[in-house]
Design an enzyme around this catalytic site. Structure first.
Site, PDB file in Angstrom:
ATOM      1  N   LYS A   1       6.853   5.125   7.207  1.00 16.51           N
ATOM      2  CA  LYS A   1       6.298   4.757   8.056  1.00 16.51           C
ATOM      3  C   LYS A   1       7.415   4.159   9.407  1.00 16.51           C
ATOM      4  O   LYS A   1       9.093   4.286   8.404  1.00 16.51           O
ATOM      5  CB  LYS A   1       5.851   3.737   7.213  1.00 16.51           C
ATOM      6  CG  LYS A   1       4.821   3.962   6.761  1.00 16.51           C
ATOM      7  CD  LYS A   1       3.570   2.904   6.229  1.00 16.51           C
ATOM      8  CE  LYS A   1       2.497   4.056   5.099  1.00 16.51           C
ATOM      9  NZ  LYS A   1       1.990   3.064   3.938  1.00 16.51           N
TER      10      LYS A   1
ATOM     11  N   ASP B   1      -7.128  -5.862  -1.380  1.00 21.12           N
ATOM     12  CA  ASP B   1      -5.477  -6.591  -2.251  1.00 21.12           C
ATOM     13  C   ASP B   1      -5.323  -7.409  -3.613  1.00 21.12           C
ATOM     14  O   ASP B   1      -4.413  -7.201  -3.985  1.00 21.12           O
ATOM     15  CB  ASP B   1      -3.984  -7.100  -0.773  1.00 21.12           C
ATOM     16  CG  ASP B   1      -4.170  -5.841   0.698  1.00 21.12           C
ATOM     17  OD1 ASP B   1      -3.928  -6.382   1.785  1.00 21.12           O
ATOM     18  OD2 ASP B   1      -4.603  -4.714  -0.053  1.00 21.12           O
TER      19      ASP B   1
ATOM     20  N   TYR C   1       3.377   1.398  13.125  1.00 19.32           N
ATOM     21  CA  TYR C   1       4.494   2.227  12.907  1.00 19.32           C
ATOM     22  C   TYR C   1       3.072   3.410  13.151  1.00 19.32           C
ATOM     23  O   TYR C   1       2.240   3.186  13.422  1.00 19.32           O
ATOM     24  CB  TYR C   1       4.188   0.719  11.308  1.00 19.32           C
ATOM     25  CG  TYR C   1       2.658   0.991  11.022  1.00 19.32           C
ATOM     26  CD1 TYR C   1       2.578  -0.185  11.032  1.00 19.32           C
ATOM     27  CD2 TYR C   1       2.138   2.064   9.241  1.00 19.32           C
ATOM     28  CE1 TYR C   1       0.994  -0.659  10.143  1.00 19.32           C
ATOM     29  CE2 TYR C   1       0.577   1.402   9.019  1.00 19.32           C
ATOM     30  CZ  TYR C   1       0.680   0.269   9.771  1.00 19.32           C
ATOM     31  OH  TYR C   1      -0.902  -0.398   8.725  1.00 19.32           O
TER      32      TYR C   1
ATOM     33  N   HIS D   1       0.953  -1.243  -0.324  1.00 16.12           N
ATOM     34  CA  HIS D   1       0.027  -0.136   0.290  1.00 16.12           C
ATOM     35  C   HIS D   1       0.881   1.411   0.275  1.00 16.12           C
ATOM     36  O   HIS D   1       2.088   1.410   0.848  1.00 16.12           O
ATOM     37  CB  HIS D   1      -0.589   0.095   0.928  1.00 16.12           C
ATOM     38  CG  HIS D   1      -1.526  -1.396   1.543  1.00 16.12           C
ATOM     39  ND1 HIS D   1      -2.018  -1.787   2.497  1.00 16.12           N
ATOM     40  CD2 HIS D   1      -2.210  -2.047   0.505  1.00 16.12           C
ATOM     41  CE1 HIS D   1      -3.380  -2.730   2.534  1.00 16.12           C
ATOM     42  NE2 HIS D   1      -2.939  -2.902   0.688  1.00 16.12           N
TER      43      HIS D   1
HETATM   44  C1  LIG Z   1      -4.951   1.979   7.039  1.00 20.97           C
HETATM   45  C2  LIG Z   1      -6.043   2.631   8.281  1.00 20.97           C
HETATM   46  C3  LIG Z   1      -7.022   1.586   8.114  1.00 20.97           C
HETATM   47  N1  LIG Z   1      -8.361   2.326   8.537  1.00 20.97           N
HETATM   48  C4  LIG Z   1      -9.165   1.693   8.102  1.00 20.97           C
HETATM   49  C5  LIG Z   1      -9.424   0.694   7.054  1.00 20.97           C
HETATM   50  C6  LIG Z   1     -10.435  -0.407   6.750  1.00 20.97           C
HETATM   51  O1  LIG Z   1     -11.386  -0.556   7.637  1.00 20.97           O
HETATM   52  C7  LIG Z   1      -9.482  -0.914   8.326  1.00 20.97           C
HETATM   53  C8  LIG Z   1      -8.098  -1.812   8.208  1.00 20.97           C
HETATM   54  O2  LIG Z   1      -7.647  -1.305   6.662  1.00 20.97           O
HETATM   55  P1  LIG Z   1      -6.508  -1.903   6.211  1.00 20.97           P
HETATM   56  O3  LIG Z   1      -7.255  -3.461   5.251  1.00 20.97           O
HETATM   57  O4  LIG Z   1      -6.504  -1.174   4.798  1.00 20.97           O
HETATM   58  O5  LIG Z   1      -5.750  -2.281   6.898  1.00 20.97           O
HETATM   59  P2  LIG Z   1      -4.142  -2.749   6.119  1.00 20.97           P
HETATM   60  O6  LIG Z   1      -4.167  -3.957   5.503  1.00 20.97           O
HETATM   61  O7  LIG Z   1      -3.351  -3.370   7.326  1.00 20.97           O
HETATM   62  O8  LIG Z   1      -3.268  -1.466   5.794  1.00 20.97           O
HETATM   63  C9  LIG Z   1      -1.514  -1.616   5.804  1.00 20.97           C
HETATM   64  O9  LIG Z   1      -1.032  -1.365   5.482  1.00 20.97           O
HETATM   65  C10 LIG Z   1       0.323  -1.531   5.039  1.00 20.97           C
HETATM   66  C11 LIG Z   1       1.099  -2.901   5.427  1.00 20.97           C
HETATM   67  C12 LIG Z   1       0.385  -0.283   5.278  1.00 20.97           C
HETATM   68  O10 LIG Z   1       1.325   0.226   4.757  1.00 20.97           O
HETATM   69  C13 LIG Z   1      -0.671   0.868   5.457  1.00 20.97           C
HETATM   70  O11 LIG Z   1      -0.410   1.359   6.566  1.00 20.97           O
HETATM   71  C14 LIG Z   1      -2.178   0.176   5.547  1.00 20.97           C
HETATM   72  O12 LIG Z   1      -2.338   0.513   3.853  1.00 20.97           O
HETATM   73  O13 LIG Z   1      -8.713  -0.356   8.831  1.00 20.97           O
HETATM   74  C15 LIG Z   1      -7.930   2.812   9.332  1.00 20.97           C
HETATM   75  O14 LIG Z   1      -8.807   3.498   9.678  1.00 20.97           O
HETATM   76  N2  LIG Z   1      -7.306   4.264   9.150  1.00 20.97           N
HETATM   77  C16 LIG Z   1      -5.691   3.406   8.843  1.00 20.97           C
HETATM   78  O15 LIG Z   1      -4.876   4.751   8.810  1.00 20.97           O
END
Ligand SMILES: Cc1cn([C@H]2C[C@H](O)[C@@H](COP(=O)(O)OP(=O)(O)O[C@H]3O[C@H](C)C(=O)[C@H](O)[C@H]3O)O2)c(=O)[nH]c1=O
Length: 180
Positions: free
Chosen positions: A70, A167, A130, A61
């Site tokens: 980060k 993803d 992070y 991402h």
């Molecule tokens: C990233 C983020 C997500 N959310 C909420 C949105 C979704 O409802 C839920 C899960 O989000 P997501 O599936 O995008 O989470 P990850 O797949 O862990 O995303 C992260 O994964 C990689 C490793 C990264 O470096 C990024 O920081 C980030 O994109 O958390 C938030 O409320 N705030 C945030 O900053």
């Protein structure tokens, strides 16, 4: 606190100074002055924590606007943390670098804006903490396909990973938006 430059320009691996005693240990996770002296002159505005089970891959991402630097570490467990250089002007444009971050080695990696970020969980479970230099801006979030054949990240997992629908729909390198 030791800082070591990664292979890709801008990536920094940080080894904390751990003060162990008969109670346990203490370490500083971030120090504005020491980081600035090491060339990481940034202010963090958001901390994130995610827990993932074995076999999960999160990423790759990035935010195309309001890009985030980060500072990543594994509080529990172990991950293979990956950064992909998406800066067209970079001599390592399109290249990736990976770091094993774990509760045991207590290493952290600083990934500046301009990279896609993701990780693969190597332990039964992993908590990844992070710090980010910009706030979450979902409208600007982009996903590079985690197993894009051009970038060709050598993920260490043996089984097909657990990946979110978002993803799985990541864009291949040739179609993803890049930084100048
Ligand atoms: C990233 C983020 C997500 N959310 C909420 C949105 C979704 O409802 C839920 C899960 O989000 P997501 O599936 O995008 O989470 P990850 O797949 O862990 O995303 C992260 O994964 C990689 C490793 C990264 O470096 C990024 O920081 C980030 O994109 O958390 C938030 O409320 N705030 C945030 O900053």
């Amino acid at each position: 606190m030791q800082f070591r430059a990664g292979r890709l320009p801008g990536l920094v691996l940080i080894e904390p100074r751990v003060f162990a005693d008969d109670r346990g240990f203490f370490q500083e996770l971030f120090h504005r002055g020491r980081f600035a002296d090491a060339g990481i002159d940034v202010d963090f505005v958001q901390d994130n924590l995610s827990r993932s089970k074995a076999g999960v891959v999160r990423g790759l991402h990035y935010q195309i606007e309001q890009p985030q630097g980060k500072l990543v570490r594994a509080l529990r467990g172990e991950v293979f943390d990956v950064a992909v250089d998406l800066r067209r002007s970079s001599p390592t444009f399109g290249q990736w670098e990976g770091f094993r971050l774990s509760e045991d080695n207590q290493l952290a990696v600083y990934i500046p804006p301009g990279f896609a970020h993701g990780f693969s969980v190597l332990s039964d479970s992993a908590d990844v903490l992070y710090k980010c230099t910009a706030l979450y801006a979902p409208q600007h979030e982009r996903t590079l396909l985690w197993n894009d054949p051009t970038v060709n990240v050598a993920w260490p997992h043996s089984q097909p990973p657990i990946v979110s629908g978002k993803d799985l729909a990541g864009l291949p390198f040739g179609h993803a938006e890049m930084f100048s």
